[in-house]
Design a protein around this motif. Structure first.
Motif, PDB file in Angstrom:
ATOM      1  N   SER A 109       0.838  -1.193   0.000  1.00  0.00           N
ATOM      2  CA  SER A 109       0.000   0.000   0.000  1.00  0.00           C
ATOM      3  C   SER A 109       0.877   1.247   0.000  1.00  0.00           C
ATOM      4  O   SER A 109       1.733   1.432   0.878  1.00  0.00           O
ATOM      5  N   ILE A 110       0.657   2.096  -0.984  1.00  0.00           N
ATOM      6  CA  ILE A 110       1.444   3.335  -1.070  1.00  0.00           C
ATOM      7  C   ILE A 110       1.054   4.276   0.071  1.00  0.00           C
ATOM      8  O   ILE A 110       1.875   5.058   0.544  1.00  0.00           O
ATOM      9  N   THR A 113       3.353   3.748   2.950  1.00  0.00           N
ATOM     10  CA  THR A 113       4.678   4.342   2.761  1.00  0.00           C
ATOM     11  C   THR A 113       4.617   5.853   2.981  1.00  0.00           C
ATOM     12  O   THR A 113       5.482   6.431   3.646  1.00  0.00           O
ATOM     13  N   GLU A 140      -3.739  -1.703  -4.012  1.00  0.00           N
ATOM     14  CA  GLU A 140      -2.369  -2.116  -3.698  1.00  0.00           C
ATOM     15  C   GLU A 140      -1.701  -2.458  -5.030  1.00  0.00           C
ATOM     16  O   GLU A 140      -2.371  -2.877  -5.972  1.00  0.00           O
ATOM     17  N   PHE A 143       5.461  -2.114  -5.863  1.00  0.00           N
ATOM     18  CA  PHE A 143       6.464  -1.050  -5.930  1.00  0.00           C
ATOM     19  C   PHE A 143       7.521  -1.375  -4.881  1.00  0.00           C
ATOM     20  O   PHE A 143       7.321  -2.239  -4.032  1.00  0.00           O
ATOM     21  N   PRO A 145       9.086  -0.319  -1.696  1.00  0.00           N
ATOM     22  CA  PRO A 145       8.754   0.627  -0.629  1.00  0.00           C
ATOM     23  C   PRO A 145       9.966   1.439  -0.155  1.00  0.00           C
ATOM     24  O   PRO A 145       9.831   2.628   0.154  1.00  0.00           O
ATOM     25  N   MET A 148      10.610   4.101  -2.847  1.00  0.00           N
ATOM     26  CA  MET A 148       9.577   5.143  -2.868  1.00  0.00           C
ATOM     27  C   MET A 148       9.677   6.013  -1.622  1.00  0.00           C
ATOM     28  O   MET A 148       9.409   7.200  -1.670  1.00  0.00           O
ATOM     29  N   THR A 178      -3.202  11.612  -3.272  1.00  0.00           N
ATOM     30  CA  THR A 178      -3.133  10.545  -4.272  1.00  0.00           C
ATOM     31  C   THR A 178      -4.458  10.479  -5.020  1.00  0.00           C
ATOM     32  O   THR A 178      -5.507  10.830  -4.478  1.00  0.00           O
ATOM     33  N   HIS A 232      10.073   2.568 -11.886  1.00  0.00           N
ATOM     34  CA  HIS A 232       8.701   2.068 -11.679  1.00  0.00           C
ATOM     35  C   HIS A 232       7.832   2.344 -12.911  1.00  0.00           C
ATOM     36  O   HIS A 232       6.607   2.370 -12.803  1.00  0.00           O
TER      37      HIS A 232
END
Ligand SMILES: Nc1ncnc2c1ncn2[C@@H]1O[C@H](COP(=O)(O)OP(=O)(O)OP(=O)(O)O)[C@@H](O)[C@H]1O
Ligand SMILES: [Mg+2]
Length: 263
Positions: A109-110, A113, A140, A143, A145, A148, A178, A232
């Motif tokens: 989950s961004i 982060t 989700e 990526f 983490p 990022m 986001t 990415h």
């Protein structure tokens, strides 16, 4: 650009065909490759003599510090050690840029982060206001983490730096937002601040390695950010923020096909 002239049977000109090739990607890749090579070489050349310089200065200080009373002696040797350490950090940054670790994407989950990064900054900068508006339905996805996190830390660092050096000095506001575009399967991450902003002529240059307007900046922060985002398969661009400040926009594809490819 190539230009061809169209002629009829009599050889009379009846029109022109102009073909434009967009070489942006190729030119960018070539530039990045050239800079990576430069960074690697400089790092190598500078790193070698640093440790002996520092050890020698420390040795001089240890051996003669007791005998020489002039404070300039201690000050100067300590200055050598301090500056060498500074150079070493700089060189480490160079090396990091030259060989950023391989991207290791994991599904996650961004939000998590971003939350983690903001938590750290909220503790260390209690006078700044950090805000996060997570978008609806952000899935989700895969990526890296750690990388990022580096991206977000670099962006917040820059925002804080810009705001702190701002003569207008308004209360510092840094906002993350986001937004998921389900049709395009693209995640947009906006990082905005209310600092002095980036002059329009510099908006593209800020991502170039070694571009810095700071006295002690390496100018590698945003180059690293850009590289990670590109690893990415994403892009990052800088804009002016309304009514003032900077807006960084990251676009990352969130693709199911990619999940499968990596697993
Ligand atoms: N949020 C921002 N507001 C205003 N200017 C910015 C912002 N972010 C970046 N910049 C400009 O872009 C330049 C390049 O940023 P970058 O992070 O690459 O290097 P740096 O911050 O100068 O050095 P370092 O990251 O090594 O400390 C900065 O020197 C600054 O002029
Ligand atoms: Mg920076």
């Amino acid at each position: 650009m190539t230009l061809s002239i169209l002629k009829d049977e009599q050889g009379l000109e009846i029109g022109k065909v102009v073909v434009f090739d967009d070489l942006t990607l190729i030119v960018n890749a070539q530039r990045a490759a050239a800079w990576t090579e430069v960074a690697r070489r400089i790092a190598h050349e500078i790193k070698n003599p640093l440790t002996p310089i520092r050890l020698s200065a420390e040795r001089i200080l240890r051996k003669f510090g007791g005998q020489i009373q002039d404070p300039a002696f201690r000050e100067s040797t300590e200055m050598i050690v301090k500056q060498v350490n500074h150079l070493k950090n700089l060189v480490n940054e160079f090396s990091q840029f030259a060989r950023l670790p391989q991207t290791r994407p994991v599904r996650g989950s961004i939000h998590k982060t971003i939350d983690e990064v903001l938590m750290i900054f909220r503790h260390s900068h209690v006078n700044a206001h950090f805000e996060y508006n997570p978008g609806q339905g952000v899935p989700e996805f895969r990526f890296d983490p750690d990388q990022m996190r580096r991206v977000f830390v670099n962006l917040v660092d820059n925002s804080l730096g810009a705001c702190h050096s701002d003569p207008q000095n308004p209360p510092i506001r840094i906002q993350f937002r986001t937004k998921y575009e389900p049709v395009m399967k693209v995640l947009r991450i906006y990082v905005t601040d209310n600092g002095p902003g980036i002059p329009a002529t510099d908006l593209q240059k800020v991502f170039d390695p070694y571009f810095s307007t700071k006295e002690s900046g390496t100018g590698l922060g945003l180059a690293i950010v850009k590289k990670i985002v590109e690893d990415h398969n994403g892009i990052i661009r800088a804009f002016g923020n309304e009514p003032r400040g900077t807006k960084m926009v990251i676009e990352i594809p969130v693709s199911d096909i990619d999940f499968k490819k990596h697993t």
